[in-house]
Design an enzyme around this catalytic site. Structure first.
Site, PDB file in Angstrom:
ATOM      1  N   ASP A   1       0.835  -1.202   0.000  1.00 45.95           N
ATOM      2  CA  ASP A   1       0.000   0.000   0.000  1.00 45.95           C
ATOM      3  C   ASP A   1       0.871   1.255   0.000  1.00 45.95           C
ATOM      4  O   ASP A   1       1.578   1.519   0.977  1.00 45.95           O
ATOM      5  CB  ASP A   1      -0.906  -0.025   1.237  1.00 45.95           C
ATOM      6  CG  ASP A   1      -2.070   0.947   1.111  1.00 45.95           C
ATOM      7  OD1 ASP A   1      -2.077   1.754   0.162  1.00 45.95           O
ATOM      8  OD2 ASP A   1      -2.962   0.895   1.976  1.00 45.95           O
ATOM      9  N   ASP A   2       0.829   1.993  -1.072  1.00 48.65           N
ATOM     10  CA  ASP A   2       1.594   3.254  -1.200  1.00 48.65           C
ATOM     11  C   ASP A   2       3.101   3.023  -1.304  1.00 48.65           C
ATOM     12  O   ASP A   2       3.897   3.909  -0.974  1.00 48.65           O
ATOM     13  CB  ASP A   2       1.347   4.216  -0.014  1.00 48.65           C
ATOM     14  CG  ASP A   2      -0.058   4.763   0.055  1.00 48.65           C
ATOM     15  OD1 ASP A   2      -0.907   4.334  -0.747  1.00 48.65           O
ATOM     16  OD2 ASP A   2      -0.307   5.623   0.922  1.00 48.65           O
TER      17      ASP A   2
ATOM     18  N   CYS B   1      -5.824   4.308  -3.483  1.00 49.86           N
ATOM     19  CA  CYS B   1      -6.078   2.904  -3.126  1.00 49.86           C
ATOM     20  C   CYS B   1      -7.285   2.228  -3.800  1.00 49.86           C
ATOM     21  O   CYS B   1      -7.128   1.262  -4.539  1.00 49.86           O
ATOM     22  CB  CYS B   1      -6.249   2.801  -1.621  1.00 49.86           C
ATOM     23  SG  CYS B   1      -4.973   3.663  -0.680  1.00 49.86           S
TER      24      CYS B   1
ATOM     25  N   HIS C   1     -10.957  -2.045   1.561  1.00 46.55           N
ATOM     26  CA  HIS C   1     -11.166  -0.667   1.092  1.00 46.55           C
ATOM     27  C   HIS C   1     -12.149  -0.545  -0.070  1.00 46.55           C
ATOM     28  O   HIS C   1     -12.028   0.354  -0.909  1.00 46.55           O
ATOM     29  CB  HIS C   1      -9.827   0.000   0.717  1.00 46.55           C
ATOM     30  CG  HIS C   1      -9.875   1.499   0.891  1.00 46.55           C
ATOM     31  ND1 HIS C   1      -8.828   2.343   0.573  1.00 46.55           N
ATOM     32  CD2 HIS C   1     -10.877   2.303   1.357  1.00 46.55           C
ATOM     33  CE1 HIS C   1      -9.175   3.596   0.835  1.00 46.55           C
ATOM     34  NE2 HIS C   1     -10.400   3.599   1.311  1.00 46.55           N
TER      35      HIS C   1
ATOM     36  N   HIS D   1       1.576   2.429   4.183  1.00 52.66           N
ATOM     37  CA  HIS D   1       0.568   3.494   4.329  1.00 52.66           C
ATOM     38  C   HIS D   1       0.620   4.046   5.758  1.00 52.66           C
ATOM     39  O   HIS D   1       0.962   3.321   6.681  1.00 52.66           O
ATOM     40  CB  HIS D   1      -0.813   2.893   4.042  1.00 52.66           C
ATOM     41  CG  HIS D   1      -1.890   3.899   3.750  1.00 52.66           C
ATOM     42  ND1 HIS D   1      -2.342   4.790   4.692  1.00 52.66           N
ATOM     43  CD2 HIS D   1      -2.599   4.152   2.621  1.00 52.66           C
ATOM     44  CE1 HIS D   1      -3.291   5.549   4.151  1.00 52.66           C
ATOM     45  NE2 HIS D   1      -3.467   5.188   2.890  1.00 52.66           N
TER      46      HIS D   1
ATOM     47  N   ASP E   1      -0.141  -0.541  -4.906  1.00 49.88           N
ATOM     48  CA  ASP E   1      -1.447  -0.054  -5.393  1.00 49.88           C
ATOM     49  C   ASP E   1      -1.399   1.378  -5.911  1.00 49.88           C
ATOM     50  O   ASP E   1      -2.350   1.852  -6.522  1.00 49.88           O
ATOM     51  CB  ASP E   1      -2.523  -0.192  -4.313  1.00 49.88           C
ATOM     52  CG  ASP E   1      -2.351   0.809  -3.181  1.00 49.88           C
ATOM     53  OD1 ASP E   1      -1.210   1.251  -2.923  1.00 49.88           O
ATOM     54  OD2 ASP E   1      -3.364   1.169  -2.543  1.00 49.88           O
ATOM     55  N   ASN E   2      -0.298   2.077  -5.621  1.00 51.81           N
ATOM     56  CA  ASN E   2      -0.080   3.436  -6.174  1.00 51.81           C
ATOM     57  C   ASN E   2       1.325   3.859  -5.741  1.00 51.81           C
ATOM     58  O   ASN E   2       1.981   3.156  -4.967  1.00 51.81           O
ATOM     59  CB  ASN E   2      -1.145   4.440  -5.691  1.00 51.81           C
ATOM     60  CG  ASN E   2      -1.366   4.454  -4.206  1.00 51.81           C
ATOM     61  OD1 ASN E   2      -2.395   3.972  -3.715  1.00 51.81           O
ATOM     62  ND2 ASN E   2      -0.414   4.970  -3.452  1.00 51.81           N
TER      63      ASN E   2
ATOM     64  N   LYS F   1       1.962   9.894  -4.881  1.00 53.47           N
ATOM     65  CA  LYS F   1       0.602   9.366  -4.737  1.00 53.47           C
ATOM     66  C   LYS F   1      -0.432  10.480  -4.943  1.00 53.47           C
ATOM     67  O   LYS F   1      -0.239  11.593  -4.456  1.00 53.47           O
ATOM     68  CB  LYS F   1       0.436   8.785  -3.326  1.00 53.47           C
ATOM     69  CG  LYS F   1      -0.972   8.349  -3.001  1.00 53.47           C
ATOM     70  CD  LYS F   1      -1.110   7.850  -1.568  1.00 53.47           C
ATOM     71  CE  LYS F   1      -2.554   7.452  -1.292  1.00 53.47           C
ATOM     72  NZ  LYS F   1      -2.763   6.946   0.077  1.00 53.47           N
TER      73      LYS F   1
END
Ligand SMILES: [Ca+2]
Length: 447
Positions: free
Chosen positions: A45-46, A85, A142, A224, A289-290, A305
């Site tokens: 995540d991130d 996300c 999410h 994250h 995811d990003n 992001k």
């Protein structure tokens, strides 16, 4: 996919077929259920393009992720579908542009208490279930808070984790101050550092389901915010979520610990797969995811992001499958999150319903035989920013300005060629406009 031939119809048809024919009849000739490869998707995540050692980070140590790259194929031009996300996760699950599902932005901590990804969307977990797979998600969902949008309603047999965008790593409180750690559809607190819990559930699932085909979607929280290491204290309490980003002063130090803890967890998954002799029959895909926030590193890329500069969506990605994918290979082919759905459907021998046309392409010919992917134009859209990618060319539209870059020569997006390439800009804008019109026709916004 047309709404009139939706997920429910498909599952009804295939479910009836499976019941009538018995599962082995749905398999390809000569294939038994136990021949089917296992599938493990690990999403960070991130995590930024420059946040792991094998993508050039000199401070953060990620030996286990590096081992995946050494034993598999590393992508230099892999993209998340969104720069945040929820949109990327919709594209991962459905194999389609998230705009088709009305998910342009995140299910915010407030609003997502009332909405979620529509149940009519067909997920890779549902498709794999029709091919006899046992499926699990551990970590971040999410895609909707209410139980009706729970992962177990979208094809996952097992779920442990959280449904919001982030939780305190220790107390598992979301950023609105609500408890957010679930076992399937029930809130069920569990003690531990979320990164470690996610890995431990993954390990246990593999051990318990090692003798049947399984699909494990491991959606890590790291890195994250809130920025908390294993040994930090919990910051959020029920009704009292501040500081949302965590109280630790040394946030960069925390960030490094968070990525390294995730790396250890990935090592545990890999070790479990090896220990049970499943390595050659397990496809593992790792990606983010990003892009990273300004606390992380996007390597040579511009932007972070939330933006459609490359730093917002070009992310680390590695495919690993010993005996199938040549070790230590690097691909410069352009791929993105929505390509995973058709890829794992083929790996799982799953049939897609007639009428479903994923936007993604099957990556297997590239992964296994080094073939080039079909030429295509790719699109991003987020909060008034839009981007089109065609070959090396990228057109970015933001704040009513047009930016054109040749990424093969200018990865850092430093030299805007829009003024001297006006015909190219015009053609890309026309493609963008046609795409937007097509993917949003009749779609109800859900975020
Ligand atoms: Ca993210």
């Amino acid at each position: 996919m047309k709404k009139d031939l939706n997920r429910r119809d498909f599952l009804t048809i295939v479910g009836k077929a499976a019941a009538a024919l018995a599962l082995p009849d749905l398999l390809s000739a000569g294939q038994t259920l136990t021949d089917r490869p296992n599938i493990i998707i690990i999403m960070a995540d991130d995590l930024g393009y420059g946040d792991v050692s094998c993508y050039g980070n000199k401070t953060i140590r990620t030996p286990k992720i590096d081992a995946l790259a050494e034993g598999g194929m590393k992508f230099t031009d892999f993209h998340s579908n969104g720069p945040v996300c929820s949109p990327t996760r919709v594209a991962l699950l459905t194999g389609r542009y998230q705009q088709r599902c009305g998910v342009d932005g995140v299910f915010s901590a407030r609003a997502h208490r009332h909405t979620g990804m529509a149940l009519e969307e067909l997920t890779f977990a549902e498709v794999l279930k029709t091919a006899g797979y046992t499926t699990a998600l551990f970590g971040k969902w999410h895609l909707g808070y209410p139980a009706e949008f729970n992962p177990t309603k979208q094809g996952f047999d097992f779920f442990r984790g959280y449904v919001s965008g982030n939780v305190d790593y220790h107390s598992h409180i979301d950023q609105q101050g609500h408890e957010d750690w679930w076992k399937d559809c029930q809130l069920l607190p569990e003690k531990g550092y979320s990164t470690d819990l996610i890995a431990a559930h993954g390990v246990r699932f593999i051990e318990q389901h090692r003798s049947e085909p399984f699909c494990l979607y491991l959606a890590h929280e790291a890195p994250h915010y809130p920025y908390q290491g294993r040994n930090d204290k919990a910051d959020r309490r029920i009704g009292s979520p501040r500081p949302v980003h965590g109280s630790r002063a040394d946030k960069r130090g925390a960030y490094k610990e968070m990525v390294e803890a995730m790396d250890e967890g990935i090592g545990q998954i890999l070790a479990t797969v090896k220990r049970w002799g499943l390595e050659r029959k397990t496809f593992i895909f790792f990606c983010s995811d990003n892009g990273a926030t300004c606390l992380g590193s996007n390597g040579p890329l511009h932007g972070n992001k939330g933006t459609l500069w490359e730093g917002g969506h070009r992310v680390p990605a590695i495919a690993y499958w010993p005996g199938k994918i040549k070790p230590g290979t690097v691909t410069h082919e352009t791929a993105l999150t929505l390509d995973l759905f058709p890829t794992i459907a083929v790996i799982g021998g799953a049939k897609l319903p007639p009428g479903l046309k994923p936007d993604g392409v099957n990556l297997l010919p590239m992964l296994l035989d080094g073939r080039k992917l079909p030429k295509r134009t790719l699109f991003w859209r987020y909060r008034g920013q839009k981007a089109v990618r065609k070959g090396p060319w990228k057109l970015l539209v933001r704040e009513n300005e047009q930016h054109l870059y040749n990424l093969a020569k200018d990865l850092g997006e430093t030299k805007n060629l829009a003024d001297i390439e006006q015909e190219r800009v015009k053609a890309l804008l026309a493609e963008l406009s046609a795409w937007e019109k097509e993917v949003t026709a009749g779609v109800k916004q859900r975020t």
